[in-house]
Design an enzyme around this catalytic site. Structure first.
Site, PDB file in Angstrom:
ATOM      1  N   ASP A  13       0.787  -1.232   0.000  1.00 38.18           N
ATOM      2  CA  ASP A  13       0.000   0.000   0.000  1.00 38.18           C
ATOM      3  C   ASP A  13       0.820   1.283   0.000  1.00 38.18           C
ATOM      4  O   ASP A  13       0.281   2.363   0.174  1.00 38.18           O
ATOM      5  CB  ASP A  13      -1.007   0.006   1.166  1.00 38.18           C
ATOM      6  CG  ASP A  13      -0.355   0.120   2.526  1.00 38.18           C
ATOM      7  OD1 ASP A  13       0.842  -0.226   2.663  1.00 38.18           O
ATOM      8  OD2 ASP A  13      -1.038   0.571   3.463  1.00 38.18           O
TER       9      ASP A  13
ATOM     10  N   LEU B 200      -4.082  -4.850  14.162  1.00 33.44           N
ATOM     11  CA  LEU B 200      -5.499  -4.599  13.870  1.00 33.44           C
ATOM     12  C   LEU B 200      -5.784  -3.097  13.800  1.00 33.44           C
ATOM     13  O   LEU B 200      -6.930  -2.665  13.884  1.00 33.44           O
ATOM     14  CB  LEU B 200      -6.388  -5.290  14.917  1.00 33.44           C
ATOM     15  CG  LEU B 200      -6.193  -6.809  15.030  1.00 33.44           C
ATOM     16  CD1 LEU B 200      -7.090  -7.405  16.108  1.00 33.44           C
ATOM     17  CD2 LEU B 200      -6.445  -7.513  13.699  1.00 33.44           C
ATOM     18  N   SER B 201      -4.726  -2.307  13.692  1.00 36.02           N
ATOM     19  CA  SER B 201      -4.837  -0.874  13.404  1.00 36.02           C
ATOM     20  C   SER B 201      -5.436  -0.017  14.501  1.00 36.02           C
ATOM     21  O   SER B 201      -6.288   0.840  14.251  1.00 36.02           O
ATOM     22  CB  SER B 201      -5.650  -0.656  12.134  1.00 36.02           C
ATOM     23  OG  SER B 201      -4.827  -0.755  11.050  1.00 36.02           O
ATOM     24  N   SER B 202      -4.956  -0.220  15.707  1.00 39.64           N
ATOM     25  CA  SER B 202      -5.417   0.660  16.782  1.00 39.64           C
ATOM     26  C   SER B 202      -5.032   2.113  16.484  1.00 39.64           C
ATOM     27  O   SER B 202      -5.804   3.033  16.765  1.00 39.64           O
ATOM     28  CB  SER B 202      -4.839   0.213  18.124  1.00 39.64           C
ATOM     29  OG  SER B 202      -3.437   0.105  18.039  1.00 39.64           O
TER      30      SER B 202
ATOM     31  N   ASP C 121      -4.890   1.324   6.146  1.00 37.33           N
ATOM     32  CA  ASP C 121      -5.621   1.267   7.411  1.00 37.33           C
ATOM     33  C   ASP C 121      -6.595   2.441   7.538  1.00 37.33           C
ATOM     34  O   ASP C 121      -7.781   2.263   7.832  1.00 37.33           O
ATOM     35  CB  ASP C 121      -4.648   1.286   8.593  1.00 37.33           C
ATOM     36  CG  ASP C 121      -3.614   0.178   8.497  1.00 37.33           C
ATOM     37  OD1 ASP C 121      -3.790  -0.720   7.657  1.00 37.33           O
ATOM     38  OD2 ASP C 121      -2.627   0.221   9.247  1.00 37.33           O
TER      39      ASP C 121
ATOM     40  N   TYR D 170       9.836  -1.989   9.653  1.00 41.86           N
ATOM     41  CA  TYR D 170       8.893  -1.483   8.653  1.00 41.86           C
ATOM     42  C   TYR D 170       9.608  -0.506   7.711  1.00 41.86           C
ATOM     43  O   TYR D 170       9.502  -0.591   6.486  1.00 41.86           O
ATOM     44  CB  TYR D 170       7.709  -0.800   9.341  1.00 41.86           C
ATOM     45  CG  TYR D 170       6.562  -0.463   8.410  1.00 41.86           C
ATOM     46  CD1 TYR D 170       5.457  -1.295   8.314  1.00 41.86           C
ATOM     47  CD2 TYR D 170       6.576   0.700   7.645  1.00 41.86           C
ATOM     48  CE1 TYR D 170       4.402  -0.994   7.472  1.00 41.86           C
ATOM     49  CE2 TYR D 170       5.540   1.023   6.802  1.00 41.86           C
ATOM     50  CZ  TYR D 170       4.442   0.180   6.719  1.00 41.86           C
ATOM     51  OH  TYR D 170       3.399   0.500   5.887  1.00 41.86           O
TER      52      TYR D 170
HETATM   53  C1  GLA Z   1       0.722  -1.473   8.627  1.00 43.10           C
HETATM   54  C2  GLA Z   1       0.629  -0.140   7.886  1.00 43.10           C
HETATM   55  C3  GLA Z   1      -0.135  -0.307   6.583  1.00 43.10           C
HETATM   56  C4  GLA Z   1       0.409  -1.462   5.751  1.00 43.10           C
HETATM   57  C5  GLA Z   1       0.576  -2.713   6.597  1.00 43.10           C
HETATM   58  C6  GLA Z   1       1.267  -3.809   5.855  1.00 43.10           C
HETATM   59  O1  GLA Z   1      -0.553  -1.866   9.045  1.00 43.10           O
HETATM   60  O2  GLA Z   1      -0.007   0.822   8.688  1.00 43.10           O
HETATM   61  O3  GLA Z   1      -0.106   0.899   5.863  1.00 43.10           O
HETATM   62  O4  GLA Z   1       1.600  -1.101   5.118  1.00 43.10           O
HETATM   63  O5  GLA Z   1       1.300  -2.457   7.785  1.00 43.10           O
HETATM   64  O6  GLA Z   1       0.464  -4.262   4.820  1.00 43.10           O
END
Ligand code: GLA
Length: 388
Positions: free
Chosen positions: A29, A116-118, A163, A216
């Site tokens: 992404d 899970l994107s907190s 996310d 990352y």
């Molecule tokens: C995290 C980042 C996203 C994406 C994922 C991996 O969740 O916030 O933007 O890059 O890792 O797919």
């Protein structure tokens, strides 16, 4: 886990945003690729009250202390939870959206550091709550981009757009197939054909990860390095999102071997996301499960983003009755697996997996059976006139 729509009572205006799980499409992404996430029934609720002291004040029920500032405050990030909502405020201010003084309180149950994107949930809940307070609106794409900028520029975490986008724009009962180059998307129903008989089961390895941590950023640089070489060789290629596996292969000798593997994960992952989309449209859980498993192998072997505990969860899951497939979801290096399981076998699946993981690692894994829920915009009744 279920949250109310926007409500106004004497204690303030509450707006909420969900968490998300990514079914497939990892680290695609930020190089123009495809992702297929859905919003899940965990939430952040942002409660905003008008403040008479002329200040902006932030507090959270999950962390001690509060942060308070004057409207013209330009201080740097401080390295704690408050950077996420303050970053969002900064981005609103940069767009000349005038936010009247407020006190904002955050509550949330999205598991922290679990993939899970907190963080994005906090950003998007803050953004809709402050927009609502300001009597302003943004489109779904603008809202997601603003929250991503808050995270990139203020929190200094180099995340992509997946996310924030799905948390803002999701529709209940659907996964969202997003093209991250132009932010066009398709909503794919979760209940086509035999898919209706399956459930999405998320298993938390309880091994913590953090997007802000070094790996990352290292992966991101490796991908950008490979992408630059492919572009130089094939001028019609915009990014890894439209690079074919053959084009990448043709550049193998010029790309550092590790960067090449990272790029191969991304280029083949984009192919797999398309395949997963087709499997969803055909209502074919076997095909979807197979491509999820292939994605896990690529994430583990080419991208080097898995850990022993997560591999055990995926390998064990796939041998249990009723499991069509599973994979590590989110940024990597721990966090959760996402599995596609026959609904009538979910209970035996979760019990057996929990027991096996407990026996092997002594860890009590939390397991969540999730339907796809609405994103923040669908929950927000944002007719500005009504709010004034
Ligand atoms: C995290 C980042 C996203 C994406 C994922 C991996 O969740 O916030 O933007 O890059 O890792 O797919």
């Amino acid at each position: 886990m279920a949250e109310p729509n926007s409500t106004i009572d004497e204690t303030g205006t509450k707006l909420s945003a969900p968490g998300r799980v990514n079914l497939i499409g990892e680290h695609t992404d930020y190089t123009g690729g495809l992702v297929l996430p859905m919003a899940i029934p965990f939430s952040t609720v942002a409660t905003v009250r008008a403040a008479s002291d002329g200040r902006y004040t932030f507090s959270s029920t999950s962390f001690p202390g509060e942060r308070s500032m004057k409207p013209d405050d330009q201080s740097e990030s401080v390295g704690d939870w408050s950077d996420y909502p303050v970053g969002v405020l900064r981005e609103l201010q940069k767009r000349d959206i005038e936010v009247p003084p407020f006190s904002l309180s955050l509550w949330g149950d999205v598991p922290l550091g679990s993939g899970l994107s907190s963080s994005a949930s906090v950003e998007v809940a803050t953004a809709v709550a402050l927009l609502n307070h300001a009597g302003a609106t943004l489109s779904g794409a603008e809202l997601a981009l603003l929250c991503q900028r808050a995270e990139n520029l203020y929190v200094h975490s180099p995340c992509g757009i997946m996310d924030q986008f799905v948390i803002a724009n999701a529709t209940a009962g659907h996964a969202l197939l997003l093209n991250t180059r132009d932010l066009s998307y398709e909503l794919l129903p979760m209940n086509r054909g035999a898919l209706a008989q399956t459930r999405v089961v998320i298993v938390n390895s309880e091994v913590k990860h953090s997007v802000a941590s070094g790996e990352y950023g290292v992966r991101r640089r490796e991908l950008e390095e490979g992408q630059a070489i492919v572009r130089a060789r094939f001028p019609q290629v915009k990014d890894l999102g439209d690079t074919t596996p053959e084009q990448l292969e043709a550049c193998r000798a010029e790309i550092d071997p590790v960067a090449f593997m990272r790029c191969r994960h991304v280029v083949t992952e984009n192919v797999r996301v398309r395949e997963a989309g087709r499997a969803m449209i055909a209502g074919d859980p076997d095909a979807l499960g197979r491509v999820m498993l292939a994605a896990h192998a690529s994430y583990r072997d080419d991208f080097g983003a898995s850990v022993e505990e997560v591999d055990f969860l995926v390998d064990t899951a796939v041998h249990l009755p009723g499991c069509h497939g599973g994979r590590l979801t989110g940024g990597g290096f721990g966090g959760c697996t996402v599995n596609l399981v026959e609904a009538h076998l979910v209970e035996t699946f979760t019990q057996a997996l929990h027991e096996a993981y407990q026996k092997r690692f002594g860890i009590d894994a939390a397991i969540y059976v999730c339907e796809a829920v609405d994103g923040a915009l669908a929950r927000w009744d944002h007719t500005p006139e009504e709010k004034r």
